[in-house]
Design a protein around this motif. Structure first.
Motif, PDB file in Angstrom:
ATOM      1  N   HIS A  32       3.333  50.209 103.316  1.00  0.00           N
ATOM      2  CA  HIS A  32       3.134  51.326 104.236  1.00  0.00           C
ATOM      3  C   HIS A  32       4.273  51.280 105.264  1.00  0.00           C
ATOM      4  O   HIS A  32       5.182  50.428 105.163  1.00  0.00           O
ATOM      5  CB  HIS A  32       1.756  51.259 104.892  1.00  0.00           C
ATOM      6  CG  HIS A  32       1.435  49.934 105.498  1.00  0.00           C
ATOM      7  ND1 HIS A  32       2.148  49.400 106.545  1.00  0.00           N
ATOM      8  CD2 HIS A  32       0.495  48.992 105.196  1.00  0.00           C
ATOM      9  CE1 HIS A  32       1.663  48.234 106.884  1.00  0.00           C
ATOM     10  NE2 HIS A  32       0.660  47.942 106.068  1.00  0.00           N
ATOM     11  N   LYS A  33       4.177  52.154 106.277  1.00  0.00           N
ATOM     12  CA  LYS A  33       5.309  52.252 107.220  1.00  0.00           C
ATOM     13  C   LYS A  33       5.558  50.968 108.012  1.00  0.00           C
ATOM     14  O   LYS A  33       6.645  50.760 108.518  1.00  0.00           O
ATOM     15  CB  LYS A  33       5.088  53.430 108.178  1.00  0.00           C
ATOM     16  CG  LYS A  33       5.282  54.759 107.465  1.00  0.00           C
ATOM     17  CD  LYS A  33       5.274  55.924 108.425  1.00  0.00           C
ATOM     18  CE  LYS A  33       5.504  57.233 107.696  1.00  0.00           C
ATOM     19  NZ  LYS A  33       4.467  58.240 107.957  1.00  0.00           N
ATOM     20  N   GLY A  34       4.541  50.119 108.142  1.00  0.00           N
ATOM     21  CA  GLY A  34       4.739  48.826 108.812  1.00  0.00           C
ATOM     22  C   GLY A  34       5.718  47.972 108.016  1.00  0.00           C
ATOM     23  O   GLY A  34       6.694  47.430 108.549  1.00  0.00           O
ATOM     24  N   HIS A  35       5.476  47.873 106.692  1.00  0.00           N
ATOM     25  CA  HIS A  35       6.387  47.110 105.835  1.00  0.00           C
ATOM     26  C   HIS A  35       7.780  47.753 105.842  1.00  0.00           C
ATOM     27  O   HIS A  35       8.801  47.066 105.912  1.00  0.00           O
ATOM     28  CB  HIS A  35       5.897  47.102 104.380  1.00  0.00           C
ATOM     29  CG  HIS A  35       4.540  46.495 104.170  1.00  0.00           C
ATOM     30  ND1 HIS A  35       3.434  47.247 103.844  1.00  0.00           N
ATOM     31  CD2 HIS A  35       4.116  45.206 104.210  1.00  0.00           C
ATOM     32  CE1 HIS A  35       2.388  46.447 103.700  1.00  0.00           C
ATOM     33  NE2 HIS A  35       2.769  45.207 103.917  1.00  0.00           N
ATOM     34  N   ILE A  36       7.780  49.079 105.744  1.00  0.00           N
ATOM     35  CA  ILE A  36       9.065  49.801 105.651  1.00  0.00           C
ATOM     36  C   ILE A  36       9.914  49.527 106.898  1.00  0.00           C
ATOM     37  O   ILE A  36      11.135  49.366 106.817  1.00  0.00           O
ATOM     38  CB  ILE A  36       8.818  51.331 105.473  1.00  0.00           C
ATOM     39  CG1 ILE A  36       8.073  51.593 104.158  1.00  0.00           C
ATOM     40  CG2 ILE A  36      10.117  52.138 105.549  1.00  0.00           C
ATOM     41  CD1 ILE A  36       8.779  51.196 102.893  1.00  0.00           C
ATOM     42  N   SER A  37       9.259  49.435 108.057  1.00  0.00           N
ATOM     43  CA  SER A  37      10.030  49.186 109.283  1.00  0.00           C
ATOM     44  C   SER A  37      10.701  47.809 109.229  1.00  0.00           C
ATOM     45  O   SER A  37      11.816  47.637 109.709  1.00  0.00           O
ATOM     46  CB  SER A  37       9.146  49.321 110.526  1.00  0.00           C
ATOM     47  OG  SER A  37       8.341  48.177 110.668  1.00  0.00           O
ATOM     48  N   SER A 194      -2.434  49.022 107.955  1.00  0.00           N
ATOM     49  CA  SER A 194      -2.782  47.843 107.167  1.00  0.00           C
ATOM     50  C   SER A 194      -3.192  48.315 105.777  1.00  0.00           C
ATOM     51  O   SER A 194      -3.809  49.381 105.636  1.00  0.00           O
ATOM     52  CB  SER A 194      -3.958  47.105 107.809  1.00  0.00           C
ATOM     53  OG  SER A 194      -4.550  46.236 106.868  1.00  0.00           O
ATOM     54  N   SER A 195      -2.852  47.522 104.776  1.00  0.00           N
ATOM     55  CA  SER A 195      -3.244  47.880 103.408  1.00  0.00           C
ATOM     56  C   SER A 195      -4.769  47.942 103.300  1.00  0.00           C
ATOM     57  O   SER A 195      -5.311  48.607 102.423  1.00  0.00           O
ATOM     58  CB  SER A 195      -2.710  46.843 102.418  1.00  0.00           C
ATOM     59  OG  SER A 195      -1.311  46.751 102.557  1.00  0.00           O
ATOM     60  N   ARG A 196      -5.461  47.255 104.183  1.00  0.00           N
ATOM     61  CA  ARG A 196      -6.931  47.220 104.102  1.00  0.00           C
ATOM     62  C   ARG A 196      -7.584  48.444 104.762  1.00  0.00           C
ATOM     63  O   ARG A 196      -8.779  48.646 104.596  1.00  0.00           O
ATOM     64  CB  ARG A 196      -7.469  45.937 104.732  1.00  0.00           C
ATOM     65  CG  ARG A 196      -7.145  44.709 103.884  1.00  0.00           C
ATOM     66  CD  ARG A 196      -7.732  43.438 104.437  1.00  0.00           C
ATOM     67  NE  ARG A 196      -7.617  42.334 103.509  1.00  0.00           N
ATOM     68  CZ  ARG A 196      -6.760  41.306 103.640  1.00  0.00           C
ATOM     69  NH1 ARG A 196      -5.940  41.248 104.673  1.00  0.00           N
ATOM     70  NH2 ARG A 196      -6.731  40.345 102.735  1.00  0.00           N
ATOM     71  N   ASN A 197      -6.813  49.256 105.491  1.00  0.00           N
ATOM     72  CA  ASN A 197      -7.425  50.435 106.137  1.00  0.00           C
ATOM     73  C   ASN A 197      -8.003  51.391 105.108  1.00  0.00           C
ATOM     74  O   ASN A 197      -8.932  52.136 105.399  1.00  0.00           O
ATOM     75  CB  ASN A 197      -6.398  51.189 106.994  1.00  0.00           C
ATOM     76  CG  ASN A 197      -5.991  50.410 108.228  1.00  0.00           C
ATOM     77  OD1 ASN A 197      -6.568  49.365 108.506  1.00  0.00           O
ATOM     78  ND2 ASN A 197      -4.997  50.898 108.945  1.00  0.00           N
ATOM     79  N   GLN A 198      -7.453  51.371 103.888  1.00  0.00           N
ATOM     80  CA  GLN A 198      -7.940  52.307 102.871  1.00  0.00           C
ATOM     81  C   GLN A 198      -9.356  51.959 102.404  1.00  0.00           C
ATOM     82  O   GLN A 198     -10.000  52.759 101.748  1.00  0.00           O
ATOM     83  CB  GLN A 198      -6.983  52.361 101.676  1.00  0.00           C
ATOM     84  CG  GLN A 198      -6.803  51.042 100.972  1.00  0.00           C
ATOM     85  CD  GLN A 198      -5.566  51.039 100.079  1.00  0.00           C
ATOM     86  OE1 GLN A 198      -5.625  51.480  98.947  1.00  0.00           O
ATOM     87  NE2 GLN A 198      -4.445  50.568 100.598  1.00  0.00           N
ATOM     88  N   THR A 277     -17.574  47.495 108.129  1.00  0.00           N
ATOM     89  CA  THR A 277     -18.397  47.240 106.941  1.00  0.00           C
ATOM     90  C   THR A 277     -17.526  46.802 105.775  1.00  0.00           C
ATOM     91  O   THR A 277     -17.811  45.814 105.099  1.00  0.00           O
ATOM     92  CB  THR A 277     -19.156  48.537 106.537  1.00  0.00           C
ATOM     93  OG1 THR A 277     -19.531  49.196 107.722  1.00  0.00           O
ATOM     94  CG2 THR A 277     -20.354  48.237 105.665  1.00  0.00           C
ATOM     95  N   ALA A 278     -16.409  47.513 105.581  1.00  0.00           N
ATOM     96  CA  ALA A 278     -15.641  47.259 104.374  1.00  0.00           C
ATOM     97  C   ALA A 278     -14.376  46.448 104.593  1.00  0.00           C
ATOM     98  O   ALA A 278     -13.742  46.024 103.640  1.00  0.00           O
ATOM     99  CB  ALA A 278     -15.272  48.604 103.745  1.00  0.00           C
ATOM    100  N   ALA A 279     -13.978  46.226 105.809  1.00  0.00           N
ATOM    101  CA  ALA A 279     -12.707  45.522 106.026  1.00  0.00           C
ATOM    102  C   ALA A 279     -12.717  44.789 107.358  1.00  0.00           C
ATOM    103  O   ALA A 279     -13.345  45.220 108.324  1.00  0.00           O
ATOM    104  CB  ALA A 279     -11.547  46.523 106.009  1.00  0.00           C
ATOM    105  N   ARG A 280     -11.996  43.697 107.363  1.00  0.00           N
ATOM    106  CA  ARG A 280     -11.792  42.946 108.597  1.00  0.00           C
ATOM    107  C   ARG A 280     -10.436  43.382 109.154  1.00  0.00           C
ATOM    108  O   ARG A 280      -9.423  43.296 108.452  1.00  0.00           O
ATOM    109  CB  ARG A 280     -11.798  41.462 108.244  1.00  0.00           C
ATOM    110  CG  ARG A 280     -11.543  40.519 109.387  1.00  0.00           C
ATOM    111  CD  ARG A 280     -11.487  39.098 108.821  1.00  0.00           C
ATOM    112  NE  ARG A 280     -11.089  38.157 109.843  1.00  0.00           N
ATOM    113  CZ  ARG A 280      -9.833  37.947 110.210  1.00  0.00           C
ATOM    114  NH1 ARG A 280      -8.842  38.602 109.644  1.00  0.00           N
ATOM    115  NH2 ARG A 280      -9.550  37.066 111.154  1.00  0.00           N
TER     116      ARG A 280
END
Ligand code: AMP
Length: 292
Positions: A32-37, A194-198, A277-280
């Motif tokens: 995502h854009k975090g990695h891209i930066s 974060s990849s986990r936001n999805q 519920t689904a992600a930390r």
């Protein structure tokens, strides 16, 4: 853009180039854009940027999401290729290399039993609920450093404790690599990417915004008040938000040492982990002590 999927191919490539300024961005993919930066930072400052994409099993706990972690290598490579074409318009001689080992054996050969334990900075914050997480991070990063042999490696401040742990490992072991940190990239609603936001449904995401909002409010408290007053207000904010959602922690530490804060602390790290519920989810901010 070159992609290497085996250690042998990557090693052959690595010995074939005698360039010294190699920048390195270790990732688990699903970019995502975090990695891209991070990749952009490296591209601007080095003639070759190596991006590793490897979902590292040793940094996941037994009940964590290793099996379902999003693996999107094809899309990631397309993204990096597009970025490289864009950046090469200014710097045509620079390039980006992807190293994504297919085989677990290339990273962890059979019988692998080496550990690197950075004590102290790993026993708080995320280290409490994820006891072996940082051991998994340090061993894979050490291994990748020895394969890539970069001049500079780039890490996001989003995983601030990870950045401190890696810096400490590099210092303790005198590894010949510089560690740079890059700012947290956020979505428009304030949630750190974060990849986990999805994993979050829209209502869960809405609720999870309490994390960046609390971090932001804490930043204000510590920048506008003396430590004593800031801590009083922070503790009452903490009690209030913790009564409303499932937090793993919300803490303040010295941003350099991760030791408890004092009047002499130069900058404060305020870090939180929120269990949706689904992600930390984790987030943090660093505030200069204006009263020192
Ligand atoms: P990961 O793929 O989650 O292991 O992350 C790879 C690198 O990207 C790490 O150095 C992270 O700190 C960094 N990173 C992840 N999310 C962000 C973000 N939102 N902003 C800046 N860096 C990030």
């Amino acid at each position: 853009m070159k992609i290497f999927k085996t250690l042998r191919e990557f090693n052959d490539f690595r010995v074939s180039i005698n360039k010294e300024d190699i920048g390195f961005v270790p990732t688990m993919g699903n970019l995502h854009k975090g990695h891209i930066s991070l990749i952009e930072h490296s591209f601007l400052n080095n003639s070759i940027t190596v991006v590793s994409i490897f979902v590292n099993p040793t940094q996941f706990g037994p009940n964590e999401d290793f099996a379902i972690y999003p693996r999107t290598l094809y899309k990631d490579c397309e993204e990096i290729h597009g970025l490289e074409m864009k950046l090469q318009r200014k710097d045509p001689e620079k390039e980006i290399i992807v190293f994504s080992p297919d085989s677990m054996n290339d990273v962890y050969p059979e019988g692998f039993s080496t550990k690197i334990i950075v004590s102290g900075v790993t026993d708080k914050l995320c280290g409490v609920k994820r006891p072996n997480h940082f051991e998994g991070v340090t061993i894979v990063v050490y291994k990748l450093f020895s394969l890539v042999n970069p001049k500079i490696a780039y890490f996001g401040k989003k995983d601030y404790q990870q950045f401190i742990v890696i810096k400490k490992m590099v210092r303790d072991l005198s590894l010949p690599v510089e560690i740079e940190s890059c700012p947290i990239i956020r979505a428009e609603d304030g949630l750190a990417l974060s990849s986990r936001n999805q994993y979050l449904t829209p209502p869960e995401r809405e609720k999870a915004l309490i994390l960046p909002k609390t971090i932001n409010a804490s930043n204000y408290l510590f920048s506008k008040n003396s430590l004593k007053v800031a801590l009083e207000k922070f503790n009452s904010l903490k009690a209030d938000v913790m009564s409303k959602g499932k937090w793993e922690y919300l803490e303040v530490y010295d941003a350099e040492s991760l030791e408890p804060v004092t009047e002499k602390t130069i900058s404060f790290l305020i870090a939180g982990a929120y269990q949706s519920t689904a992600a930390r989810l984790i987030d943090n901010t660093v505030v200069k002590n204006n009263y020192v």
